[in-house]
Write a protein that holds these residues in place. Structure first.
Motif, mmCIF file in Angstrom:
data_model
loop_
_atom_site.group_PDB
_atom_site.id
_atom_site.type_symbol
_atom_site.label_atom_id
_atom_site.label_comp_id
_atom_site.label_asym_id
_atom_site.label_seq_id
_atom_site.Cartn_x
_atom_site.Cartn_y
_atom_site.Cartn_z
ATOM 1 N N UNK A 118 0.864 -1.182 0.000
ATOM 2 C CA UNK A 118 0.000 0.000 0.000
ATOM 3 C C UNK A 118 0.900 1.232 0.000
ATOM 4 N N UNK A 119 0.648 2.115 -0.951
ATOM 5 C CA UNK A 119 1.413 3.354 -1.065
ATOM 6 C C UNK A 119 0.448 4.527 -1.005
ATOM 7 N N UNK A 120 0.773 5.510 -0.194
ATOM 8 C CA UNK A 120 0.025 6.757 -0.195
ATOM 9 C C UNK A 120 0.965 7.837 -0.713
ATOM 10 N N UNK A 121 0.442 8.663 -1.578
ATOM 11 C CA UNK A 121 1.288 9.638 -2.244
ATOM 12 C C UNK A 121 1.846 9.032 -3.519
ATOM 13 N N UNK A 122 2.626 9.821 -4.216
ATOM 14 C CA UNK A 122 3.210 9.416 -5.490
ATOM 15 C C UNK A 122 4.188 8.259 -5.294
ATOM 16 N N UNK A 123 4.109 7.246 -6.156
ATOM 17 C CA UNK A 123 5.008 6.090 -6.107
ATOM 18 C C UNK A 123 6.085 6.276 -7.168
ATOM 19 N N UNK A 124 7.320 6.148 -6.759
ATOM 20 C CA UNK A 124 8.431 6.225 -7.707
ATOM 21 C C UNK A 124 8.428 4.976 -8.585
ATOM 22 N N UNK A 125 8.726 5.158 -9.845
ATOM 23 C CA UNK A 125 8.729 4.054 -10.799
ATOM 24 C C UNK A 125 9.656 2.924 -10.342
ATOM 25 N N UNK A 126 10.814 3.258 -9.818
ATOM 26 C CA UNK A 126 11.753 2.231 -9.352
ATOM 27 C C UNK A 126 11.181 1.422 -8.193
ATOM 28 N N UNK A 127 10.471 2.101 -7.271
ATOM 29 C CA UNK A 127 9.853 1.397 -6.148
ATOM 30 C C UNK A 127 8.772 0.429 -6.633
ATOM 31 N N UNK A 128 7.972 0.881 -7.586
ATOM 32 C CA UNK A 128 6.916 0.030 -8.115
ATOM 33 C C UNK A 128 7.517 -1.176 -8.831
ATOM 34 N N UNK A 129 8.529 -0.944 -9.635
ATOM 35 C CA UNK A 129 9.186 -2.058 -10.354
ATOM 36 C C UNK A 129 9.776 -3.071 -9.368
ATOM 37 N N UNK A 130 10.415 -2.593 -8.306
ATOM 38 C CA UNK A 130 11.007 -3.495 -7.310
ATOM 39 C C UNK A 130 9.933 -4.334 -6.634
ATOM 40 N N UNK A 131 8.791 -3.711 -6.315
ATOM 41 C CA UNK A 131 7.702 -4.459 -5.674
ATOM 42 C C UNK A 131 7.158 -5.518 -6.627
ATOM 43 N N UNK A 132 6.971 -5.161 -7.887
ATOM 44 C CA UNK A 132 6.444 -6.118 -8.857
ATOM 45 C C UNK A 132 7.429 -7.260 -9.095
ATOM 46 N N UNK A 133 8.718 -6.951 -9.152
ATOM 47 C CA UNK A 133 9.727 -8.010 -9.297
ATOM 48 C C UNK A 133 9.658 -8.978 -8.119
ATOM 49 N N UNK A 134 9.486 -8.432 -6.938
ATOM 50 C CA UNK A 134 9.381 -9.268 -5.742
ATOM 51 C C UNK A 134 8.179 -10.197 -5.823
ATOM 52 N N UNK A 135 7.024 -9.657 -6.227
ATOM 53 C CA UNK A 135 5.814 -10.475 -6.340
ATOM 54 C C UNK A 135 5.918 -11.489 -7.475
ATOM 55 N N UNK A 136 6.528 -11.093 -8.588
ATOM 56 C CA UNK A 136 6.717 -12.032 -9.681
ATOM 57 C C UNK A 136 7.622 -13.185 -9.257
#
Length: 192
Positions: free
Chosen positions: A170-188
């Motif tokens: 859960x993110x509140x406020x703007x999410x940095x592209x790198x943070x989102x990519x890292x989270x998705x890599x983790x879930x993948x």
């Protein structure tokens, strides 16, 4: 010193996200929903502590309907946004770039357009930015209300679901592209 620190923190919170805190969005399902300022923070939820996301649905921008069951088996990025929100204007095109890279890997993106005065404004924003992932038009914030156990009342907010439909971040406020990519890599990687 403490008073200055608290004042600076309060100012930062107000600037971190879009807010119309004094304006409430009334809903007919027994409550009142307020949009508040977001904080530039994210919370990653460990696998064993994740809870199932609520079911939701709505009308898509441009027509058609959407049901959360369509996300089943995929990782999903749910982004609560508004065309009136400056951080959303930065974040949404970055989400499109991430989406273009991961959509063929079992990752879905869904925008949730909230507190918009006109569907035309929302559609114009999506068109001008070349956004390819769908968005639910939800001016009353009813989907955000379904996620009331998570801070989806800040705009922008992003909730990431794992393949089992559980809230993984859960993110509140703007999410940095790198943070989102890292989270998705983790879930993948969880599915490997």
């Amino acid at each position: 010193m403490r008073r200055r620190l608290l004042g600076a923190l309060a100012g930062a919170l107000l600037l971190a996200g879009c807010s119309t805190g004094a304006d409430a969005v009334d809903v007919n399902n027994g409550g009142e929903f307020r949009f508040v300022a977001g904080t530039p923070a994210g919370e990653v939820i460990p696998d064993g502590e994740r809870a199932a996301a609520p079911e939701f649905g709505g009308t898509l921008l441009g027509g058609g309907t959407f049901d959360s069951g369509e996300l089943s088996g995929n990782i999903a990025v749910l982004n609560f946004w508004g065309s009136w929100c400056p951080p959303c204007r930065v974040e949404t095109p970055e989400f499109q770039a991430v989406y273009a890279d991961v959509r063929d890997r079992g990752v879905e993106f869904l925008g949730l357009n909230v507190k918009e005065t006109s569907e035309q404004f929302a559609q114009a924003f999506v068109d001008s930015e070349g956004i390819e992932f769908p968005s639910i038009f939800d001016p009353r914030g009813e989907v955000a209300l379904a996620f009331r156990d998570y801070p989806a009342n800040a705009i922008p907010s992003t909730i990431v679901l794992d393949r089992q439909g559980r809230v993984a971040a859960v993110y509140t406020g703007e999410v940095a592209q790198d943070d989102l990519r890292a989270m998705l890599d983790r879930l993948l990687a969880e599915g490997d």
